[in-house]
Structure formats: C-alpha cells, structure tokens
Design an enzyme around this catalytic site. Structure first.
Site, PDB file in Angstrom:
ATOM      1  CB  SER A 214     -13.303  -9.998  28.382  1.00  0.00           C
ATOM      2  OG  SER A 214     -12.051  -9.792  28.963  1.00  0.00           O
TER       3      SER A 214
ATOM      4  CG  ASP B  89     -10.267  -2.670  27.784  1.00  0.00           C
ATOM      5  OD1 ASP B  89      -9.834  -2.927  28.923  1.00  0.00           O
ATOM      6  OD2 ASP B  89     -10.980  -3.457  27.136  1.00  0.00           O
TER       7      ASP B  89
ATOM      8  CG  HIS C  16     -12.679  -4.759  29.927  1.00  0.00           C
ATOM      9  ND1 HIS C  16     -11.984  -5.256  28.861  1.00  0.00           N
ATOM     10  CD2 HIS C  16     -13.219  -5.837  30.565  1.00  0.00           C
ATOM     11  CE1 HIS C  16     -12.078  -6.584  28.855  1.00  0.00           C
ATOM     12  NE2 HIS C  16     -12.831  -6.956  29.871  1.00  0.00           N
TER      13      HIS C  16
END
Length: 688
Positions: A537, A623, A658
């Site tokens: 991320s 995501d 995610h």
C-alpha cells in the site's frame, strides 16, 4: 503450462492532463475501466490475465520451493487452536480454528460454568464456495440474545450487515448492504448504529437501524458535509454513551449519544479545529479526553459532561512520552504510550492522580498493548505481548497484585528455539543527521554480510512494531537477516516522527529507508545488491520511490497493492479516498507546490530509462483503497522504459481486494510465493 517468452505489453495511448501550467502524460490511463467499480472491459481484463499468465509461467519452475516454504510455514501454525476465553457479562467468548480450516468459529459459554459451549458464528460454513470471505464487524446485543455481523464476500469492503438470533441460530430478515463500520447496539438491544458507504466508498453518515424496520427508513443521526472526513461509530468503555466520530488524518470531532436515548440531541464534545485530534472516554459524568491541542505528543484532559468544552489538564504532554491511548474502567484508567519507541502501559487511579503503576515486561525490547477488556468493572487486564524472538503471548495483569499471569504462548508445532536467534535495535544516521531506529532479527550462526530483507512503511502515523512472525523464519533460517526500518512518516518515536515524514516532508521517508539500507551495509550486516525489500500500500509507494532513486542498491523488490500513481489519484476527487488523503500528501488540485512535490516522487511519474531490480507486484481487482490500475499502469510503464532484462511480474487477484486472498492458508500461499521470488532472485534457490 505454455512457456511465455515475450512479456505482456500494454499499448501506450496518448493521454495527458494539465494542472498549474504543467502537462502530465499518462499513456496507460486507458487501463482504468470507465465503469469502475465494475471492471468488465474485455481489453483490460485480457491484459490483466496476460500478466497473470506471465506470472504463473515464471513462478511455475519455483513451485517445488513454494510448496516447501508453504509447508514449513504451515508447520509453524497450530492448526487446531483456540483463543483464551474472555468474560463479557454473563458469557465467556472465544474463537477457534479446526484442523485444516481456513476460517474461525466463534463460541460462547455461560460464565457461571453451566451449560455447554455454543457455536454462535461459523465462518467456514459461511465462506463455503466463496473465493473470498471477510467477517467485518461483529457485536452481541446487551441482553446476549442477538448477534449483529457484517460480511464482505468479494474484497470490495462493502459489507452486508445482518442480525442472528442466538437462541434459534436463524437470521432475522434485517439486511443492510454497503455498510463500512462497527455495529454498535443501543442499550435496550432494539437496534444498532452503523455507517453506510456512499457511492465513493466514503462513510459520511451515522445511522440507526431499528430491528424489523426497512433499512431505507433508518434514521440518519449525523451527516458529514466535508468530503474529506470519514464517520465512525463506537461506544465508551462504560457503555453509557454511543460515540459518533468524524475526522480525517489531522482533525477530529466527537459527538456522544446516550445509549438509552439514541434519538436525543448528540453532545458535541468540541467543534473541529484543523490540526486538533481527540478521543473521548467517560466515567460517572466526567469525560477523559486524549488530545494534541497543546502538545504534539498529546495530553489527557477532563471535562464535565454538561460542559464538555471546559477542559482541565490531567496529564501534561511530554517530549519523552507519547500518549497513544486511554481506556477508562470503573476504579482506574489505563494509559498507553511509547517512550523511546518502546510500548508502555500505565495504570492510574481516579482518587490518587499521583499514583502511577507501570506494567513491567520481561524483555528490553518488545511489543505490548491492551487486549480485549470488554467489562467496565475490570480488575484483571488482558494484555498482548511479543517480540522479534518471543512468540505472541497472552497475559492477564492483576491490578491488585501488580502481577502478570501467562495464559497462553503461541505454540509452534514444528518447533522453535529462541536461543538460536538474536535481535538488536540499531540506530542509523540519516543524511540530515537524524537517528533512525532499525529492528533486526537473525540467527546467531549467520555469516557476516549475508543477505538481508528490509521492510518499511512510513505513512499515516502508523508504527511498525518489532513483533514476532513465524513466516519470516523461512528467510531467517536460510541465512537472511530480517530488518524493519522505523522511518519517519510512522509515529514509532512520537507524533513528530510522523509529522516530519508527511506532506512537505515526505521525502524524508524515502531517504530514511535508503539510508537505513546503506547503514546496514556500512555496519557489515549485508552488502550492496544483497538486500531484498518489501512493502504494501503506502509501503508499496515507498518501494517504487526508492528504486527510482537508487535501483542498484537492492537485489529484489516485492510491492504489494502499491500506491504508486500518486499524482493522478490525488488529482481525482471522485476516487474513494482522495479528499481524505489530502491532509497526508497535500492537495495538488489547489496547491502548485504540492503538485510539484508529489510529481517529483510519485513512482509511476518517475519511471525512467534505467536498470531496475527484479520485481514482484501484486494487485486486487476489487481493491477500493489502491485501485487495480495503479500497479497495472506502473508495471506497463516499467516494461516499456526499463533497460534491463530482470524479471518483472504482476499478479492481480481477480476475486480479492486490498488484503489479498482471504483464509489463513490461501494467504500463507501468497507469502510463500513472495519468499520464493526473493530466494530465486537473490540466487539462493539451490541453497534453499
């Protein structure tokens, strides 16, 4: 599988935008499906599937290693296991895994010892036949009869909330799709509070659902008008008040509602003021408020419920002690914080403000924090503990006797001998003279200068604790040192540590990471080119930035769901997270300086004709945090511009979001793939 000799190539198509008089080219913008969040464009799906086939073809020869890694990682996990039961009212609650199961079962039993254990929620049964499953919020009604829960079965993080009758096991007709919050019961158990995600995946509301009502008729208790703020719901430890909180990355605002009168006018604790954050607890009509209004490391103040803006200081802010949390119980309150980056838990008493009882832990370096302590009248505290060499441990701390009792130590079936390993806390001088801590784990018999894996994140004020991991032993036992760079942008060393790595100071996070790598080389822990790195991320953005800056420093890179198309994302206010992210990164729409700064480091915008290390990049089609096209565009541009023949792989989870695949074994397989890639690219497959 057919061998693929030519990597996939996304066609570059001219596209550009202009801001502040600067034209930005984006030849792979077409990889964003115009119908997002629906992704059904055949050309885009074909490209992603080609990349997945390229990934599979290149990882297939490593399958024996992947299988070996997976089996040894799985062998360190006790398959049939359960948590330590915790009392909440009339019941003891715990969770368990059965042998081979991907997901948990949730149990309870009468606290007085009568009756049998009852299965109240069966995740394996709920997940059966689904590619992805995530249990989000879960809350039992005050009378213990009903269970509110929320489930996501595609990784989009849009949960459907339902209610189960725990006496019959049947679900009530109530179903609320699109929730994204905790589910918090009213005092009488007739309904619960929740937040609904809007079309932009933003929670701009707090709503009350009464059991049996049509969700379309639910009462909106609060609506947030600032598109950058997110709304959440909770409750005070006393359970007398429900909490509606709204805020972004630097400002917060809290309202309290009596749990027994939820349609009453909410009590606003303090109107929002940019840069001021606060959290609220309550005991006997007195509010306990943790805030950074007067000190960057926060202070603790009190205020009467009938005049919540009248603050009286209870614990002053400190340069040495970073206050991170408070939990109020009937007879005492608990303050959590960090001193010199080390977790602290202090017991304090209402009737004697000078009485401070720190909880003492058995190691010099560790990770510790309050566990689940649901009852207000609590005299024994549940605490979680671990270190880089000590497996996860559950303690009960008797506040009267000031004594820790060990309830459970993580069992490692395949065996673990802590005496074989050593951990250190290093200090590495960054280029501006700042001392950056690095936590490192390695075997005592490891040769000096061997391979090293360096992990980093450095954003949002999120500290990366030097905790225990069974999976990383698969690298450490093969001669790697495993290091965590506690770079600026996290709050590892206090709130200033975060502030000096965000927005206009963002470059510090990148240069800290590079300087930590070089410092580890200088101190003899490893060598140039023998460092593998990983992050996810915002940590994936870190990976992209540092390899643009100094690609020859690293031997292999893994970037999970990387936030790499920073400029385009921050320029698009229609995306779910963008307005709420401006306080973290800056707003390039209105601020030319922010535009130029983001443009200077955004990994996608700085890919150039140079050699890059071998890379494995992951993405999730569903995501909502880092949209799939960011890693896809980045990989496409890397393929077109890089001048080397090093392996570049993109794996897109077509049915996840995610966090990658759900389920403990499916998730573990992805870690095995990551480690196999690292060992392969570091030339250690034969040794493995």
């Amino acid at each position: 599988m057919k061998t693929h000799n030519i990597p996939p190539r996304a066609e570059p198509r001219p596209a550009s935008s202009e801001h502040h008089g600067i034209v930005n080219e984006d030849e792979y913008a077409w990889l964003r499906d115009k119908g997002y969040p629906t992704v059904d464009d055949p050309e885009i799906l074909d490209y992603l599937n080609q990349e997945n086939a390229w990934f599979e073809a290149h990882m297939e020869p490593q399958q024996p290693l992947i299988d070996t890694l997976f089996q040894e990682m799985r062998g360190r996990i006790k398959e049939a296991d359960e948590s330590v039961p915790q009392k909440d009212g009339d019941w003891l609650y715990w969770v368990s895994f059965e042998e081979g199961a991907e997901y948990r079962k949730h149990w309870r039993k009468a606290a007085d010892g009568s009756g049998e254990a009852a299965l109240i929620f069966d995740e394996p049964a709920m997940a059966e036949g689904k590619e992805y499953f995530s249990l989000g919020a879960m809350s039992v009604s005050p009378d213990g009869r009903l269970l509110a829960y929320a489930v996501d079965d595609n990784g989009s993080e849009r949960y459907t909330a339902r209610v189960r009758d725990l006496e019959t096991g049947a679900d009530l007709p109530d179903a609320i799709p699109g929730t994204l919050s905790d589910l918090v019961w009213t005092a009488d158990g007739s309904g619960f509070l929740y937040c609904l995600a809007n079309e932009q995946w933003r929670t701009d509301n707090a709503r009350l659902h009464r059991l049996g009502d049509d969700p379309k008729e639910d009462i909106e208790l609060f609506h947030e008008s600032d598109e950058g703020f997110r709304v959440s719901v909770g409750e005070t430890s006393s359970r007398r008040f429900l909490v509606i909180a709204s805020g972004d990355h630097e400002t917060s605002e809290v309202r309290l509602i009596p749990a027994d009168d939820v349609t009453a006018e909410p009590i606003l604790v303090r109107p929002r003021e940019t840069g001021v954050e606060y959290d609220v607890e309550e005991r006997e009509g007195l509010l306990y408020i943790l805030t950074n209004d007067a000190h960057v490391n926060f202070r603790l103040v009190t205020a009467p419920l009938d005049d919540p803006s009248r603050w009286t200081e209870l614990i002053a802010g400190s340069d040495e002690f970073y206050l991170t949390g408070i939990e109020a119980f009937r007879d005492f309150y608990v303050v959590e914080g960090r001193r010199a980056g080390l977790d602290q838990i202090d017991i304090r008493y209402y009737d004697d403000p000078a009485r401070i009882e720190p909880v003492a832990f058995p190691e010099e370096a560790y990770v510790a924090g309050l566990g689940n302590n649901p009852e207000f009248d609590q005299t024994v505290l549940r605490i979680g503990y671990n270190s880089m060499v000590t497996p996860s441990t559950v303690f009960d701390y008797d506040t009267a006797e000031r004594r820790l009792e060990t309830l459970k130590v993580q069992e490692i079936p395949s065996g673990y001998d802590a005496s074989l390993y050593t951990t250190e806390r290093l200090s590495i001088t960054a280029r501006d003279g700042t001392e950056v801590p690095v936590s490192i784990l390695y075997r005592k018999d490891r040769p000096q200068g061997g391979p090293l894996h360096l992990y980093g994140y450095g954003a949002y004020g999120i500290a990366i604790p030097p905790g225990f991991s069974t999976t990383r032993l698969s690298l450490v036992d093969r001669g790697f040192a495993f290091a965590i760079a506690h770079i600026r942008g996290g709050d590892d060393l206090g709130r200033n540590w975060y502030l000096t790595g965000k927005r206009e100071h963002r470059m510090n996070a990148f240069t800290d990471f590079i300087d930590c790598a070089k410092g580890l080389i200088d101190q003899g822990y490893t060598q140039k080119g023998r460092i593998s790195i990983s992050g996810g991320s915002a940590g994936g953005k870190l990976m992209g930035a540092v390899i643009n800056m100094e690609p020859d420093l690293f031997g292999a890179v893994v970037a999970h769901v990387p936030f790499v198309d920073v400029l385009a994302t921050m320029l698009d206010a229609s995306l779910p997270l963008t307005p709420g992210e401006w306080p973290e990164w800056g707003n390039p729409l209105t601020d030319k300086a922010a535009f130029e700064l983001i443009r200077s480091y955004s990994p996608y915008d700085n890919v150039r004709a140079q050699e890059y290390p071998p890379m494995l990049v992951t993405a999730g089609l569903n995501d909502p945090r880092v949209t799939y096209w960011e890693p896809a565009k980045w990989v496409a541009r890397l393929r077109a511009r890089k001048t080397d023949d090093n392996v570049l792989l993109l794996k897109t989870n077509m049915g996840a979001g995610h966090g990658g695949k759900s389920g403990r074994w499916e998730s573990l397989k992805e870690t095995a793939e990551e480690y196999a890639f690292i060992l392969w690219q570091m030339g250690m497959v034969e040794a493995a």
